[in-house]
Enzyme design. Structure first.
Site, PDB file in Angstrom:
ATOM      1  N   TYR A 192       0.850  -1.191   0.000  1.00  0.00           N
ATOM      2  CA  TYR A 192       0.000   0.000   0.000  1.00  0.00           C
ATOM      3  C   TYR A 192       0.883   1.237   0.000  1.00  0.00           C
ATOM      4  O   TYR A 192       1.582   1.514   0.975  1.00  0.00           O
ATOM      5  CB  TYR A 192      -0.925   0.028   1.211  1.00  0.00           C
ATOM      6  CG  TYR A 192      -1.873  -1.146   1.335  1.00  0.00           C
ATOM      7  CD1 TYR A 192      -2.254  -1.896   0.233  1.00  0.00           C
ATOM      8  CD2 TYR A 192      -2.398  -1.497   2.583  1.00  0.00           C
ATOM      9  CE1 TYR A 192      -3.129  -2.971   0.364  1.00  0.00           C
ATOM     10  CE2 TYR A 192      -3.278  -2.561   2.713  1.00  0.00           C
ATOM     11  CZ  TYR A 192      -3.628  -3.298   1.607  1.00  0.00           C
ATOM     12  OH  TYR A 192      -4.493  -4.369   1.747  1.00  0.00           O
TER      13      TYR A 192
ATOM     14  N   HIS B 250      -0.295 -12.031   1.272  1.00  0.00           N
ATOM     15  CA  HIS B 250      -1.315 -11.182   0.657  1.00  0.00           C
ATOM     16  C   HIS B 250      -2.020 -11.864  -0.515  1.00  0.00           C
ATOM     17  O   HIS B 250      -3.230 -11.713  -0.711  1.00  0.00           O
ATOM     18  CB  HIS B 250      -0.656  -9.884   0.181  1.00  0.00           C
ATOM     19  CG  HIS B 250      -1.582  -8.724   0.090  1.00  0.00           C
ATOM     20  ND1 HIS B 250      -1.151  -7.431   0.025  1.00  0.00           N
ATOM     21  CD2 HIS B 250      -2.934  -8.655   0.055  1.00  0.00           C
ATOM     22  CE1 HIS B 250      -2.190  -6.613  -0.058  1.00  0.00           C
ATOM     23  NE2 HIS B 250      -3.273  -7.332  -0.039  1.00  0.00           N
TER      24      HIS B 250
ATOM     25  N   GLY C  19     -18.545  -3.491   0.273  1.00  0.00           N
ATOM     26  CA  GLY C  19     -18.541  -3.568  -1.184  1.00  0.00           C
ATOM     27  C   GLY C  19     -17.799  -2.423  -1.841  1.00  0.00           C
ATOM     28  O   GLY C  19     -18.218  -1.917  -2.878  1.00  0.00           O
TER      29      GLY C  19
ATOM     30  N   GLY D 261     -17.584   0.502  -0.695  1.00  0.00           N
ATOM     31  CA  GLY D 261     -18.333   1.737  -0.467  1.00  0.00           C
ATOM     32  C   GLY D 261     -19.729   1.748  -1.040  1.00  0.00           C
ATOM     33  O   GLY D 261     -20.564   2.558  -0.629  1.00  0.00           O
TER      34      GLY D 261
END
Length: 329
Positions: free
Chosen positions: A60, A128, A210, A212
């Protein structure tokens, strides 16, 4: 003030976490321009509210989100259940090198994450994405060495298939699987969730809203917001229109419960089991505080049935990713 309960993930290697966690990814990348000050404020407010299960990853930013989380928890490390991830290898300029599960990379990635986070130990360390070119036994074997060395307390996988989970768990107890789970994404109920419960592994749903859309307030199209891209078919074109109609049905139920659609959607995930701790992501204090309200929403059996009927699995349009190639199947 809302009190955040705790939940236990895993049995053979158990960790107690806040029932609601915080996904920190969007503070640094993918969902619009980064805002470090807002991210720091959101993480610190989360800790004040009892949301102590924090989720980040080396990719990230890349790398900047771990540094941000490290700054935010400085002086408060003992309050936090800290999770980070390795496996999506990137260069500092953002170039993606692919998925890497080689043992030597596992060790190097962990050391780098510890340094960026400014901590001595990671509470929950995930792979990940599964590296299909490296046997899972080799990757988890290297992760297990990190536990022995005291650098990691518990191990996790992300987006792993039921078969991979079984193989990994045979090498070292897996504490949690992180994967997408929401009213809009329920395919793991068929095979993966039963295997997790058979083996005593917790579930950490990411994107429980979802991405947002289940808040009823999604605004796709912002600059630098990856949700406007073809990478997320559900959030574009005719698929988006069809899915927003489902959200409208959720909103109608939320109105009868006196909560927001997002709170209702999170409450639904929380109601799926005490071995589940979702990590809705946000970079704003106001949305964090709204999400926290979900733990106070009480759902009856009738409410749960109404939600499933409002959002039938087959009614959700579009794949969750435009390219599902990185998902272990």
């Amino acid at each position: 003030m809302t009190t955040i309960p705790t939940r236990t993930l895993g049995t053979a290697s158990a960790i107690e976490v806040s029932a609601l966690g915080l996904g920190c990814m969007g503070m640094s990348e993918f969902y619009g321009a980064p805002d470090e000050a807002s991210g720091l404020a959101t993480i610190r407010r989360a800790l004040d509210l009892g949301v102590t299960f924090l989720d980040t990853a080396d990719m990230y930013g890349p790398f900047t989100n771990e540094r941000l989380v490290g700054r935010a928890i400085a002086g408060r490390r003992d309050e936090v259940q800290l999770a980070t991830k390795f496996g999506n290898e990137r260069l500092p300029d953002g170039t993606r090198l692919g998925i890497n599960g080689r043992p030597e990379y596992v060790r190097a990635a962990c050391d780098a994450s510890l340094q960026r986070l400014g901590v001595d130990v990671i509470d929950l360390y995930y792979q990940h994405r599964v590296d299909k070119a490296v046997p899972i036994e080799e990757t988890v074997g290297a992760m297990a060495e990190l536990v022995t060395a005291g650098k990691v307390r518990h191990l996790g996988l992300s987006e792993a298939s039921a078969k991979t989970i079984r193989r990994a768990h045979a090498v070292h107890p897996i504490t949690a699987l992180q994967t997408e789970y929401s009213l809009f994404t329920r395919d793991l109920e068929d095979e993966i969730l039963p295997v997790l419960r058979e083996l005593g592994i917790g579930l950490v749903p990411y994107s429980p809203l979802g991405r947002g859309i289940l808040t009823g307030a999604l605004k796709v199209g912002a600059e630098a917001d990856s949700r406007a891209s073809a990478y997320f078919p559900r959030l574009n074109g005719e698929n988006l229109d069809a899915n927003l109609a489902l959200v409208a049905a959720v909103s109608a139920i939320a109105e009868t419960k006196g909560c927001t659609p997002g709170q209702l959607a999170l409450a639904w995930v929380l109601a799926q089991g005490d071995d589940i701790a979702p990590i809705p992501g946000t970079k704003r204090v106001a949305y964090l505080e709204e999400n926290v309200g979900a733990v106070s929403v009480q759902l009856t059996a009738d409410d749960l049935q109404a939600l499933v009927e409002a959002v039938p699995r087959e009614a959700v349009k579009g794949a969750r990713y435009g390219d599902m190639g990185s998902i272990d199947a």
